[in-house]
Design an enzyme around this catalytic site. Structure first.
Site, PDB file in Angstrom:
ATOM      1  N   LYS A  80     -28.004  22.941  87.196  1.00 52.19           N
ATOM      2  CA  LYS A  80     -27.001  23.356  86.325  1.00 52.19           C
ATOM      3  C   LYS A  80     -26.042  24.368  86.974  1.00 52.19           C
ATOM      4  O   LYS A  80     -26.495  25.099  87.832  1.00 52.19           O
ATOM      5  CB  LYS A  80     -27.641  23.551  85.000  1.00 52.19           C
ATOM      6  CG  LYS A  80     -26.772  24.281  83.947  1.00 52.19           C
ATOM      7  CD  LYS A  80     -27.442  24.626  82.618  1.00 52.19           C
ATOM      8  CE  LYS A  80     -26.608  25.327  81.409  1.00 52.19           C
ATOM      9  NZ  LYS A  80     -27.539  25.810  80.284  1.00 52.19           N
ATOM     10  N   SER A 155     -26.233  23.892  75.977  1.00 59.67           N
ATOM     11  CA  SER A 155     -25.035  23.801  76.922  1.00 59.67           C
ATOM     12  C   SER A 155     -25.447  22.869  78.091  1.00 59.67           C
ATOM     13  O   SER A 155     -24.523  22.285  78.748  1.00 59.67           O
ATOM     14  CB  SER A 155     -24.867  25.479  77.379  1.00 59.67           C
ATOM     15  OG  SER A 155     -26.061  25.668  77.912  1.00 59.67           O
ATOM     16  N   SER A 179     -30.593  25.043  75.130  1.00 57.89           N
ATOM     17  CA  SER A 179     -29.918  24.471  75.961  1.00 57.89           C
ATOM     18  C   SER A 179     -30.367  23.367  77.050  1.00 57.89           C
ATOM     19  O   SER A 179     -29.848  22.918  77.636  1.00 57.89           O
ATOM     20  CB  SER A 179     -28.916  25.333  76.956  1.00 57.89           C
ATOM     21  OG  SER A 179     -27.747  25.826  75.867  1.00 57.89           O
TER      22      SER A 179
HETATM   23  N1  GLN Z   1     -26.248  26.488  71.706  1.00 58.29           N
HETATM   24  C1  GLN Z   1     -26.749  27.894  71.599  1.00 58.29           C
HETATM   25  C2  GLN Z   1     -25.609  28.758  71.705  1.00 58.29           C
HETATM   26  O1  GLN Z   1     -24.515  28.330  71.768  1.00 58.29           O
HETATM   27  C3  GLN Z   1     -27.788  27.958  72.915  1.00 58.29           C
HETATM   28  C4  GLN Z   1     -26.933  28.107  74.013  1.00 58.29           C
HETATM   29  C5  GLN Z   1     -28.253  28.154  75.118  1.00 58.29           C
HETATM   30  O2  GLN Z   1     -29.383  27.835  75.418  1.00 58.29           O
HETATM   31  N2  GLN Z   1     -27.444  28.650  76.469  1.00 58.29           N
HETATM   32  O3  GLN Z   1     -25.740  29.850  72.086  1.00 58.29           O
END
Ligand code: GLN
Length: 491
Positions: A80, A155, A179
């Protein structure tokens, strides 16, 4: 040789170890696959073909010299774009870091290299890991290999899509609110968020430092455990890293694969009984719970009354931390700089850079966080959210006195079509309804495929006590032995 891109990491490592394939051949096969499908999937922001082939040649040389290779040597991995990679572009999905080549590797990346894995490149993500669909990437979204008109989760959608599209057998993600697990669920792959502090944050571009947790993604539970073991453990460079060995997640995954859960107590969270979730998701989940019970597990209901406040608490705590962490992107230290023409003041350059470099969701979070931390509002928002966080932790502690692990669907809905949740931020935030409590508590959680709804994958989440990551692998591997691996349609 049959198609290596379809193999598990364990199979690939065995091929390389016994000389049936070279690491270079394995790497080239994956680079060819990326060249064939990634224009449709867009899992990668940067493919490092030269670096990958060089790393593969080094593995082959070590083997030729008679060196003992580790359990993942020669296996390709997609990383990532939130982790720094020496000399290799690292953007965090943001324009503000476009063109930045970090001078150092994140600890996770160092450990991946030491394990003899071969980094193929950097995967797409929502900007600064804020989002649930990759639609907030400044470089365009990633498609879900199950249906190219739908999101791959976020994400870390790029990492999970790379697995489901057979572009890589292993990938790294980061999980602040879901994410790793949510993209795993909607792409029919496995994603594990380790115990907070169980994997190093050194070189992980910070979003919300008290929640951010890098972790493994794979197409099966054993591969995820092997990757977890390779990257986990204490790191003196991260002050929140836990000075204890990684729980034996590999042995647990192997034990679970026998499909025996006799004596294991699974807790169903009363508050996650289905409100806000799609009926098809709940049906697949209930079938999986029946399957787990057939393997000998005891299933009981456990109430966690404060879980319903997890989402609002998270959306105060994580923006607060992000508003502070992202202050470093000032146009001076890294990446983009706008307006540096000798006319604009330093402050104007900062402001122009941040306006041009950050996307709308990142700006929203910075503003929310700045507001929540401002004097006069601090106690009402940030302080209150921290109290809720403590109550959620107490819910987990009390639950784990009754059961070994908690289980739930990973996400309330299957992969949704592009554009269907971008106009209302709250609809996007709901994707992490079931994953966020674990982050606030700091424990581990894993998503494992448990079935289909309308032909799209559904994930089951296993949540364990802190530093009991092995428990979740055992249950996940047992479920996998009952459900099998989900195979996406041919791309
Ligand atoms: N979807 C969540 C957010 O927007 C989690 C994102 C993540 O785990 N990096 O913050």
């Amino acid at each position: 040789m049959s198609d290596v891109t379809r193999m598990t990491a364990t199979e690939i490592a065995a091929l390389v170890a016994n000389g049936e394939a070279s690491a270079v051949e394995v790497t080239q096969a994956h680079l060819d696959r990326i060249a064939a499908v990634d224009d449709r999937v867009h899992a990668f922001l940067h493919v490092d073909a030269d670096g990958a082939l060089e790393a593969a040649r080094a593995v082959d040389a070590r083997r030729a010299a008679g060196e003992e290779l580790g359990p993942l040597a020669g296996v390709p991995v997609a990383v990532k774009d939130v982790l720094t990679t020496k000399g290799v572009p690292t953007t965090v999905g943001s324009k503000i870091l476009e063109g930045w080549r970090p001078p150092y590797d994140a600890t996770i990346v160092q450990r991946l290299r030491a394990a003899g894995t071969v980094m193929l490149g950097k995967t797409n993500m929502d900007e600064f890991a804020m989002g649930s669909s990759t639609e907030y990437s400044a470089y365009g979204p990633t498609s879900n290999p199950w249906d190219l008109t739908r999101i791959p989760g976020g994400s870390g959608g790029g990492s999970s899509a790379a697995l489901a599209a057979y572009e890589a057998p292993l990938a790294i993600g980061s999980d602040t609110g879901g994410s790793i697990r949510q993209p795993g669920a909607v792409t029919g792959t496995v994603g594990a968020k380790p115990t907070y502090g169980g994997t190093s944050r050194y070189g992980l571009v910070a979003f919300s430092s008290s929640l951010d947790t890098p972790g493994p993604c794979a197409r099966n539970v054993l591969d995820a455990a092997l990757l977890h073991e390779a990257i986990g453990g204490h790191d003196w460079r991260d002050s929140t890293s836990i000075p204890q060995p990684v729980p034996d997640v590999v042995a647990a995954a192997r034990a679970g694969a026998s499909g025996d859960l006799t004596g294991v107590r699974l807790g169903l969270v009363t508050e996650f009984s289905g409100e806000g979730a799609e009926p098809g998701v709940m049906a697949a989940f209930r079938d999986a719970v029946d399957a787990l019970a057939k393997l000998g597990a005891e299933v009981v209901e456990v109430s966690c009354p404060h879980f319903q406040y997890a989402l609002p608490a998270y959306y105060l705590i994580s923006p607060s931390e992000c508003s502070s962490n992202l202050a470093r992107f000032d146009g001076v230290r890294f990446g983009l700089r706008v307006g540096d023409d000798g006319v604009h003041s330093l402050e104007e350059v900062m402001s122009l850079t941040r306006d041009a470099g950050f996307g709308p969701e990142v700006k929203r979070r910075i503003m929310l966080g700045t507001y929540a931390l401002s004097s006069g509002y601090y106690d009402a928002y940030y302080g209150q959210a921290q109290k809720v966080r403590t109550l959620i932790t107490r819910d987990f502690t009390a639950a784990f006195e009754q059961v070994d692990v908690l289980i739930s669907p990973t996400t309330p809905f299957v992969a949704f079509p592009f554009g269907s949740r971008t106009s209302d931020p709250y609809q996007m935030y709901l994707a992490d309804l079931f994953t966020i409590p674990t982050n606030l508590y700091g424990g581990p959680g894993i998503s494992v495929p448990c079935g289909l709804s309308d032909g799209l994958p559904v994930g089951l989440q296993v949540m364990a006590p802190t530093m009991a990551d092995d428990r979740m692998y055992r249950v996940a591997a047992a479920l996998e032995s009952a459900v099998g691996i989900l195979t996406p349609p041919q791309l």
